[in-house]
Design a protein around this motif. Structure first.
Motif, PDB file in Angstrom:
ATOM      1  N   ILE A   1       9.709 -17.059  17.994  1.00  0.00           N
ATOM      2  CA  ILE A   1      10.576 -16.559  19.067  1.00  0.00           C
ATOM      3  C   ILE A   1      11.243 -15.276  18.594  1.00  0.00           C
TER       4      ILE A   1
ATOM      5  N   LEU B   1       9.257 -31.254  20.588  1.00  0.00           N
ATOM      6  CA  LEU B   1       9.171 -30.026  19.804  1.00  0.00           C
ATOM      7  C   LEU B   1       9.504 -30.290  18.345  1.00  0.00           C
TER       8      LEU B   1
ATOM      9  N   THR C   1      14.204 -18.859  15.696  1.00  0.00           N
ATOM     10  CA  THR C   1      14.497 -17.434  15.853  1.00  0.00           C
ATOM     11  C   THR C   1      15.534 -17.069  14.801  1.00  0.00           C
TER      12      THR C   1
ATOM     13  N   CYS D   1      19.628 -25.313  23.820  1.00  0.00           N
ATOM     14  CA  CYS D   1      18.690 -25.596  24.909  1.00  0.00           C
ATOM     15  C   CYS D   1      19.287 -25.117  26.232  1.00  0.00           C
TER      16      CYS D   1
ATOM     17  N   ASP E   1       8.832 -24.849  14.923  1.00  0.00           N
ATOM     18  CA  ASP E   1       8.045 -24.103  15.901  1.00  0.00           C
ATOM     19  C   ASP E   1       8.902 -23.273  16.846  1.00  0.00           C
ATOM     20  N   VAL E   2      10.215 -23.454  16.807  1.00  0.00           N
ATOM     21  CA  VAL E   2      11.086 -22.762  17.766  1.00  0.00           C
ATOM     22  C   VAL E   2      12.190 -21.975  17.050  1.00  0.00           C
TER      23      VAL E   2
ATOM     24  N   LYS F   1       2.792 -21.922  15.511  1.00  0.00           N
ATOM     25  CA  LYS F   1       3.292 -21.426  16.787  1.00  0.00           C
ATOM     26  C   LYS F   1       3.684 -19.952  16.660  1.00  0.00           C
TER      27      LYS F   1
ATOM     28  N   THR G   1      14.037 -25.344  27.816  1.00  0.00           N
ATOM     29  CA  THR G   1      13.621 -24.494  26.699  1.00  0.00           C
ATOM     30  C   THR G   1      14.637 -24.610  25.578  1.00  0.00           C
ATOM     31  N   CYS G   2      14.159 -24.719  24.332  1.00  0.00           N
ATOM     32  CA  CYS G   2      15.056 -24.865  23.189  1.00  0.00           C
ATOM     33  C   CYS G   2      14.651 -23.903  22.077  1.00  0.00           C
ATOM     34  N   TRP G   3      15.599 -23.526  21.241  1.00  0.00           N
ATOM     35  CA  TRP G   3      15.342 -22.673  20.089  1.00  0.00           C
ATOM     36  C   TRP G   3      16.368 -22.963  18.999  1.00  0.00           C
ATOM     37  N   SER G   4      15.968 -22.690  17.763  1.00  0.00           N
ATOM     38  CA  SER G   4      16.831 -22.928  16.601  1.00  0.00           C
ATOM     39  C   SER G   4      17.067 -21.611  15.883  1.00  0.00           C
TER      40      SER G   4
END
Length: 406
Positions: free
Chosen positions: A291, A192, A199, A117, A196-197, A288, A106-109
């Motif tokens: 987050i 990805l 936060t 990740c 889309d990721v 999407k 799972t990854c987020w920016s």
């Protein structure tokens, strides 16, 4: 030059869990010791003599069956001792399993500026021996793969952080490789788009204040994320609140894109802790869901204290009609209170006016000690209102009714 005292063979073996091992300790002839005087320990615990075998005057073996996984990733310590307890030789046993395919990548920016990740161990999890996990990534269709360099530690050791040089509008391919001395495995590739990721940081400047003298309401205000001020998006917010001394949070989901909310149906004279979080939806048109950020730091505020109706001898007993009206009025506003819970868009102006009037009338009556004439007028008018409210409820159009009257 250091002369050897004894040698253990095999030296530092790497074994699968459940394996058998026979090791030998060979003495230097210059020691003048006999193998029968020696003994073995594993991680400091003396092994039973039934596992030993004297092969010659200077060689003692030990046999270990169905080995368990190493107690520490640096290996288990197998040591050969002289009869007086001194250490003659040692070997590290690495007993474990090859890694299985990492999962749940799972990854987020944060604010589109970086990328973090994390992943989980596959299969049974721990391999019992030192295993290296490498996060690799590349832009799809072009660019050579790169390796993440900033890995977490402790409980966060299965994570990695890429602090800069993040590309937008181009998909990334990301995967994790796991390797140890018994084998290797690779996770599925995750594709990805950074947009889309995304936060963000929790909403800033959260303020909680009273709504005049209304003892069951509080207003919450906050600022939208400043880090995303130059980015096209539509934020979505959630609020949660709890009583002082309680761990039971109540969540308000229907805040939408507002930066303020009015909480209703609270307990009078009570301290509440309030937190807010943000979901940056639709960054540059992304479809999407986004987050959620972390919750903001809790902000505390208290509702005004309630002034209860006096029931002592100074308060005249109401007539049967007034008692009925009071009961119907209480039921009516209980209905309003129930449907105005959270951040409902329904008008509650009428309810606010009723509560302000009630509190003022109670203060006057407590001072004078007799029934205020305006109470009778309100109850008479409220009887008509209650009748109309019941008609509205029966017609299933309460929201329109309240809005029209307000």
């Amino acid at each position: 030059i250091r002369l050897y005292v004894a040698v253990i063979s095999p030296q530092d073996p790497i074994l699968l869990i459940g394996s058998d091992l026979t090791a030998t300790c060979t003495l230097s002839p210059k020691l003048g010791l006999h193998a029968s005087s020696l003994y073995w320990t594993l991680n400091g615990a003396r092994l039973p003599s039934s596992t030993y075998r004297v092969l010659s005057s200077d060689v003692l073996s030990v046999s270990l069956r169905s080995l368990n996984g190493s107690q520490q990733q640096s290996g288990d310590n197998l040591v050969c001792h002289g009869g007086d307890g001194r250490v003659l030789a040692g070997s590290c046993l690495y007993v474990g399993t090859p890694p299985e395919k990492p999962v749940n990548l799972t990854c987020w920016s944060r604010n589109t500026k970086d990328l973090s990740c994390r992943w989980s161990l596959g299969g049974l999890g721990e391999t019992h021996i030192q295993t290296k996990y490498t996060l690799k990534y590349k832009l799809r269709w072009h660019e050579r793969e790169k390796e993440c360099e900033d890995y977490g530690t402790g409980n966060q050791r299965y994570s990695c952080y890429i602090p800069h040089n993040i590309a937008l509008f181009t998909p990334y391919e990301i995967w994790v490789e796991a390797t140890n001395q018994l084998g290797s495995a690779t996770s599925d590739v995750t594709t990805l788009d950074i947009l889309d990721v995304v936060t963000t940081d929790p909403p800033a400047n959260v303020q909680v204040s009273r709504v005049g003298d209304l003892e069951d309401q509080l207003t919450v205000r906050w600022a939208s994320p400043p880090e995303l001020k130059d980015i096209l998006f539509k934020a979505k917010y959630q609020i949660r609140y709890r009583l002082e001394g309680s761990s039971d949070w109540k969540v308000v989901d229907d805040v939408g894109n507002l930066t303020s909310c009015r909480l209703a149906g609270l307990q009078p004279g009570t301290v509440y802790f309030v937190e807010v979080r943000c979901n940056p939806v639709g960054i540059f048109g992304s479809r999407k869901p986004g987050i959620w950020s972390e919750w903001s730091h809790p902000t505390a505020a208290s509702t005004p204290g309630s002034e209860r109706l006096q029931t002592g001898s100074c308060d005249p007993k109401p007539g049967e009609q007034n008692s009925t009206l009071r009961r119907e009025l209480k039921q009516f506003f209980g209905w309003v209170r129930k449907h105005a819970y959270g951040c409902s868009g329904m008008s509650i102006k009428l309810y606010d006016q009723w509560r302000v009037w009630l509190q003022k009338s109670q203060r006057v009556r407590n001072q004078v000690g007799k029934q205020n004439l305006s109470l009778h007028l309100l109850l008479v008018n409220s009887a008509k209102l209650s009748s109309r409210a019941r008609s509205s409820l029966n017609s299933q159009k309460p929201f329109a009714y309240l809005t029209r009257l307000a």
